[in-house]
Scaffold this motif. Structure first.
Motif, mmCIF file in Angstrom:
data_model
loop_
_atom_site.group_PDB
_atom_site.id
_atom_site.type_symbol
_atom_site.label_atom_id
_atom_site.label_comp_id
_atom_site.label_asym_id
_atom_site.label_seq_id
_atom_site.Cartn_x
_atom_site.Cartn_y
_atom_site.Cartn_z
ATOM 1 N N GLY A 176 -2.780 -3.967 6.661
ATOM 2 C CA GLY A 176 -2.680 -5.285 6.049
ATOM 3 C C GLY A 176 -1.229 -5.672 5.880
ATOM 4 O O GLY A 176 -0.311 -4.926 6.220
ATOM 5 N N ARG A 177 -1.025 -6.862 5.328
ATOM 6 C CA ARG A 177 0.339 -7.360 5.166
ATOM 7 C C ARG A 177 1.153 -6.533 4.188
ATOM 8 O O ARG A 177 2.369 -6.441 4.307
ATOM 9 C CB ARG A 177 0.310 -8.814 4.696
ATOM 10 C CG ARG A 177 -0.152 -9.785 5.754
ATOM 11 C CD ARG A 177 0.040 -11.217 5.297
ATOM 12 N NE ARG A 177 -0.866 -11.582 4.226
ATOM 13 C CZ ARG A 177 -0.498 -11.870 2.986
ATOM 14 N NH1 ARG A 177 0.771 -11.801 2.653
ATOM 15 N NH2 ARG A 177 -1.391 -12.213 2.074
ATOM 16 N N GLY A 178 0.492 -5.941 3.214
ATOM 17 C CA GLY A 178 1.218 -5.188 2.208
ATOM 18 C C GLY A 178 1.203 -3.695 2.426
ATOM 19 O O GLY A 178 1.586 -2.945 1.528
ATOM 20 N N SER A 179 0.758 -3.243 3.610
ATOM 21 C CA SER A 179 0.631 -1.808 3.869
ATOM 22 C C SER A 179 1.711 -1.354 4.836
ATOM 23 O O SER A 179 1.994 -2.031 5.835
ATOM 24 C CB SER A 179 -0.751 -1.492 4.452
ATOM 25 O OG SER A 179 -1.775 -1.933 3.585
ATOM 26 N N ALA A 180 2.284 -0.193 4.536
ATOM 27 C CA ALA A 180 3.296 0.368 5.433
ATOM 28 C C ALA A 180 2.660 1.029 6.645
ATOM 29 O O ALA A 180 3.273 1.110 7.712
ATOM 30 C CB ALA A 180 4.151 1.383 4.680
ATOM 31 N N ALA A 181 1.422 1.506 6.511
ATOM 32 C CA ALA A 181 0.758 2.166 7.626
ATOM 33 C C ALA A 181 0.547 1.176 8.768
ATOM 34 O O ALA A 181 0.141 0.031 8.553
ATOM 35 C CB ALA A 181 -0.580 2.745 7.169
ATOM 36 N N LEU A 182 0.840 1.618 9.973
ATOM 37 C CA LEU A 182 0.677 0.818 11.190
ATOM 38 C C LEU A 182 1.495 -0.470 11.161
ATOM 39 O O LEU A 182 1.171 -1.446 11.841
ATOM 40 C CB LEU A 182 -0.803 0.481 11.420
ATOM 41 C CG LEU A 182 -1.769 1.670 11.508
ATOM 42 C CD1 LEU A 182 -3.186 1.181 11.770
ATOM 43 C CD2 LEU A 182 -1.339 2.651 12.585
ATOM 44 N N ALA A 183 2.584 -0.481 10.380
ATOM 45 C CA ALA A 183 3.420 -1.683 10.310
ATOM 46 C C ALA A 183 4.054 -2.002 11.656
ATOM 47 O O ALA A 183 4.349 -3.164 11.949
ATOM 48 C CB ALA A 183 4.501 -1.505 9.244
ATOM 49 N N THR A 184 4.262 -0.979 12.496
ATOM 50 C CA THR A 184 4.869 -1.226 13.806
ATOM 51 C C THR A 184 3.959 -2.045 14.713
ATOM 52 O O THR A 184 4.428 -2.615 15.707
ATOM 53 C CB THR A 184 5.195 0.106 14.497
ATOM 54 O OG1 THR A 184 4.004 0.900 14.578
ATOM 55 C CG2 THR A 184 6.264 0.866 13.734
ATOM 56 N N LEU A 185 2.674 -2.114 14.400
ATOM 57 C CA LEU A 185 1.749 -2.893 15.217
ATOM 58 C C LEU A 185 1.730 -4.364 14.815
ATOM 59 O O LEU A 185 1.220 -5.195 15.566
ATOM 60 C CB LEU A 185 0.334 -2.314 15.121
ATOM 61 C CG LEU A 185 0.175 -0.840 15.530
ATOM 62 C CD1 LEU A 185 -1.294 -0.445 15.488
ATOM 63 C CD2 LEU A 185 0.761 -0.591 16.911
ATOM 64 N N THR A 195 -4.306 -6.124 2.066
ATOM 65 C CA THR A 195 -5.004 -4.889 2.441
ATOM 66 C C THR A 195 -6.301 -5.309 3.124
ATOM 67 O O THR A 195 -7.304 -5.579 2.466
ATOM 68 C CB THR A 195 -5.298 -4.015 1.209
ATOM 69 O OG1 THR A 195 -5.971 -4.800 0.227
ATOM 70 C CG2 THR A 195 -4.008 -3.460 0.631
ATOM 71 N N ALA A 196 -6.255 -5.387 4.448
ATOM 72 C CA ALA A 196 -7.412 -5.878 5.199
ATOM 73 C C ALA A 196 -8.522 -4.841 5.251
ATOM 74 O O ALA A 196 -9.683 -5.135 4.963
ATOM 75 C CB ALA A 196 -6.981 -6.269 6.609
ATOM 76 N N PHE A 197 -8.170 -3.609 5.631
ATOM 77 C CA PHE A 197 -9.185 -2.562 5.691
ATOM 78 C C PHE A 197 -8.510 -1.203 5.549
ATOM 79 O O PHE A 197 -7.333 -1.026 5.880
ATOM 80 C CB PHE A 197 -9.993 -2.626 6.998
ATOM 81 C CG PHE A 197 -9.183 -2.414 8.249
ATOM 82 C CD1 PHE A 197 -8.950 -1.139 8.760
ATOM 83 C CD2 PHE A 197 -8.649 -3.498 8.932
ATOM 84 C CE1 PHE A 197 -8.218 -0.947 9.914
ATOM 85 C CE2 PHE A 197 -7.908 -3.318 10.094
ATOM 86 C CZ PHE A 197 -7.692 -2.044 10.584
ATOM 87 N N SER A 246 -10.797 -6.311 1.506
ATOM 88 C CA SER A 246 -10.726 -7.652 0.927
ATOM 89 C C SER A 246 -11.997 -8.410 1.276
ATOM 90 O O SER A 246 -12.412 -8.448 2.438
ATOM 91 C CB SER A 246 -9.503 -8.411 1.460
ATOM 92 O OG SER A 246 -9.531 -9.760 1.050
ATOM 93 N N ALA A 247 -12.597 -9.021 0.263
ATOM 94 C CA ALA A 247 -13.843 -9.752 0.492
ATOM 95 C C ALA A 247 -13.640 -10.975 1.368
ATOM 96 O O ALA A 247 -14.597 -11.497 1.950
ATOM 97 C CB ALA A 247 -14.454 -10.163 -0.847
#
Length: 509
Positions: free
Chosen positions: A408-417, A445-447, A462-463
């Motif tokens: 998601g926008r606020g997540s560091a994981a997979l930010a390079t994508l 936080t999308a998923f 996120s709903a």
């Protein structure tokens, strides 16, 4: 080699609309006068047997000084130009009627800025064809230097046999006077043939995959090139009509509900999701994410495509355009000069922008702006067409190792994508307030995800986040709902895709 187009400039014509002065000089002093139109047609027959002409050219184009043509249009509504064409056609029929056969005599008068007063340029020959009043175009020929911006070269009619393409007719022609292209019309049921004259001047090959000819200099395939497309008139597929815009903006752009005061950070009061205050990518800390970037990890997420959103659904956000730039290697790159940029406008139309210009495009389409590598725009599955306009298939996918985390926008994981997380790529009505394109359809936080032996377990966080499941061929399978129960997570099989925002991610294992 035959001369396909005969052209000659006739000078010292006192009245450029005087057909008799253009056709033949008065008197019998044939050896003392300069050649005029009748002499040129007589000296250059269409067919001959020995020294005797057996057929004569029937189609002639006249180019007059542009100022004279403009004056005629202003004063007589172009009547003198029409009378000139009719009178010359009558003289032509009278003097060469026995050499015309079934051919109809046709003249066309046009203006030219490169002629001096009293000059007339005449053109006729094997590759000069003037259509009948009711004759429809059979093929359209267009040229490009980058496969994105195409400009018309010439039409080809059903009864037209030849067309010459060279520096005087083709936009983007990079070869100067070195060589000529000859288009041969084999009839309405056959594909035209493109040949080079002289044969050793240029290399010409048909790229059947992309649907156009690639012309380069002989023995220099990596040098300057010309792309030539021959399209049958009326054969281009029409793009499906865009679905009606949704009256309400997506929930992901709505302000988040106010939280209790005890949980609100003192330095960042509650704000709309569309304008984040904090940086969207926290700095990478090796000690906190060693597992995600372990060199031995085989499972990874790959950014396979970009889903171009329909900006009409986000009208209330002020988004006016979204740009997706690619460099010379067709790597998605937001820095530096772009060789090709796809732009989505506020009305959902798509444009391709290159250094040669800007052109509207329909989907599907393919582009090869710098050589052999190409990039394709594919149609989205019908179930997603309400939200997305097209899929940009990345020739150079981007991959990142994956174990567990959240996207998601606020997540560091997979930010390079999240390669479009660059504010300047999103055009807005209020340019003073920059906003990341990731805020279009992608939650903070999308998923959440976790790699397992069965695949990638996915839990929507996120709903309001729309998630789509596509198979290995990007065919629609279904939506990933809000199953917040961790006992029954959704499992994404290896090779399948998940679409979140404008990112089409493939799980590879």
């Amino acid at each position: 080699m035959p001369i396909y187009v005969q052209h000659e400039v006739l000078g010292r014509i006192p009245d450029v609309f005087n057909a008799e002065a253009i056709w033949q000089a008065p008197g019998l002093a044939l050896f003392a006068r300069r050649p005029l139109l009748r002499d040129l047609l007589e000296r250059c027959p269409r067919e001959h047997r020995g020294r005797a002409a057996t057929r004569c050219f029937a189609h002639v184009t006249l180019r007059l000084p542009q100022e004279d043509v403009d004056d005629d249009y202003h004063l007589t509504r172009g009547n003198r130009a029409r009378e000139l064409a009719d009178t010359l056609a009558t003289l032509h029929q009278k003097d060469f009627g026995d050499l015309l056969g079934a051919d109809q005599v046709r003249y066309h008068v046009t203006g030219a800025d490169d002629l001096q007063p009293g000059e007339i340029e005449v053109r006729f020959g094997h590759a000069v064809y003037l259509p009948a009043p009711d004759e429809k175009v059979l093929f359209h020929v267009s040229a490009s230097s980058d496969s994105a911006v195409w400009k018309p070269v010439c039409p080809v009619y059903p009864n037209q046999r030849l067309a010459v393409i060279d520096e005087s007719t083709a936009p983007f022609w990079p070869f100067g006077s070195h060589g000529t292209l000859l288009l041969i019309n084999e009839g309405p049921d056959a594909q035209p043939v493109l040949q080079v004259r002289p044969k050793d001047a240029l290399d010409c090959r048909l790229d059947e995959r992309l649907g156009y000819y690639v012309i380069t200099r002989k023995h220099d395939p990596q040098g300057k090139r010309l792309l030539l497309k021959v399209a049958r008139s009326g054969s281009a597929a029409k793009a499906p009509p865009a679905p009606a815009a949704m009256p309400a903006p997506p929930a992901v752009w709505q302000p988040r509900a106010a939280r209790p005061a005890a949980h609100v950070p003192a330095i960042a009061p509650d704000e709309a999701t569309a304008v984040p205050l904090a940086p969207s990518r926290p700095a990478f800390r090796p000690e906190g994410s060693d597992a995600t970037f372990a060199p031995g990890a085989r499972q990874r997420m790959t950014l396979a495509a970009i889903a171009l959103p329909r900006l009409s659904r986000y009208r209330s956000t002020g988004a006016t355009s979204l740009s997706v730039p690619f460099d010379q290697t067709l790597t998605l790159s937001a820095a530096g000069d772009a060789a090709l940029t796809f732009v989505v406008e506020a009305d959902d139309t798509l444009h391709a922008v290159t250094p040669a210009g800007r052109e509207r495009i329909d989907v599907p389409a393919a582009f090869a702006p710098a050589g052999e590598r190409s990039i394709k725009l594919a149609q989205v599955p019908p179930q997603m067409a309400e939200r997305y306009a097209a899929l940009v298939m990345l020739p150079v996918p981007i991959a990142a190792p994956v174990t567990q985390g959240s996207f998601g926008r606020g997540s560091a994981a997979l930010a390079t994508l999240r390669v479009l997380d660059v504010p300047r790529l999103l055009g807005r009505d209020d340019a003073t307030v920059p906003a990341s394109p990731d805020r279009i359809g992608l939650s903070r936080t999308a998923f959440a995800f976790e790699a397992s032996a069965q695949g990638l377990t996915v839990t929507r966080q996120s709903a309001t986040q729309a998630l789509y499941h596509l198979d290995a061929q990007l065919r629609f399978i279904g939506t990933i709902g809000g199953a917040l129960d961790e006992d029954k997570p959704f499992v994404l099989p290896p090779g399948h895709h998940i679409v979140a925002g404008h990112y089409v991610l493939r799980f590879d294992a």
